[in-house]
Design a protein around this motif. Structure first.
Motif, PDB file in Angstrom:
ATOM      1  N   GLY A   1       0.814  -1.210   0.000  1.00 45.80           N
ATOM      2  CA  GLY A   1       0.000   0.000   0.000  1.00 45.80           C
ATOM      3  C   GLY A   1       0.845   1.256   0.000  1.00 45.80           C
ATOM      4  N   MET A   2       1.912   1.262   0.792  1.00 49.44           N
ATOM      5  CA  MET A   2       2.795   2.440   0.837  1.00 49.44           C
ATOM      6  C   MET A   2       3.495   2.651  -0.502  1.00 49.44           C
ATOM      7  N   VAL A   3       3.960   1.574  -1.117  1.00 52.37           N
ATOM      8  CA  VAL A   3       4.628   1.691  -2.419  1.00 52.37           C
ATOM      9  C   VAL A   3       3.638   2.185  -3.468  1.00 52.37           C
ATOM     10  N   THR A   4       2.413   1.688  -3.420  1.00 45.73           N
ATOM     11  CA  THR A   4       1.391   2.135  -4.368  1.00 45.73           C
ATOM     12  C   THR A   4       1.099   3.619  -4.185  1.00 45.73           C
ATOM     13  N   ALA A   5       0.958   4.067  -2.944  1.00 46.39           N
ATOM     14  CA  ALA A   5       0.705   5.491  -2.684  1.00 46.39           C
ATOM     15  C   ALA A   5       1.875   6.344  -3.172  1.00 46.39           C
TER      16      ALA A   5
END
Length: 104
Positions: A46-50
Motif C-alpha cells: 500500500g505504501m509503495v502504491t501510494a
C-alpha cells in the motif's frame, strides 16, 4: 386430476458432503508466520502504491504552470498597490513620531 396442495412441504434428500477444497492452502494461511507477515506485506504494498501515485501526479503536473486567480472584488472595494520606495518613505517619516526609545 388431483390438485396439489400448496402447503405441503417436500423434503429433499441431504446433499453429500463436499471434499475439502484448498485444505493445504487454508492450513498455510492459518499458520502463525503468515498471520504475522501478511499484514506487513500488505502495508508495504500500500505504501509503495501510494508513493507511485504521488510520483505520477507530480511528474504529470510539473510542466503545467500554476493557475493564477484574479483577486475577487465586490462592488465598492478599493485596491491599492504601493511600491517599496513609497512604503520606505512613509516609514522614514513616521519613525520620529512613533515614540520609540533611543535612536532609530
Amino acid at each position: 386430476m388431483d390438485p396439489i396442495d400448496p402447503h405441503i412441504t417436500i423434503k429433499l434428500p441431504p446433499e453429500p458432503p463436499r471434499p475439502p477444497r484448498f485444505a493445504s492452502v487454508r492450513a498455510w494461511l492459518r499458520s502463525r508466520r503468515v498471520r504475522m507477515i501478511f499484514p506487513i506485506v500488505t502495508f508495504a504494498v500500500g505504501m509503495v502504491t501510494a508513493l507511485l501515485i504521488i510520483v505520477l501526479v507530480f511528474s504529470v503536473t510539473k510542466d503545467v504552470p500554476p493557475v493564477s486567480m484574479p483577486g475577487s472584488s465586490s462592488q465598492g472595494s478599493i485596491v491599492i498597490q504601493l511600491g517599496p520606495a513609497y512604503i520606505t518613505h512613509i516609514v522614514a517619516q513616521a519613525l520620529p513620531t512613533a515614540g520609540l526609545p533611543g535612536t532609530v
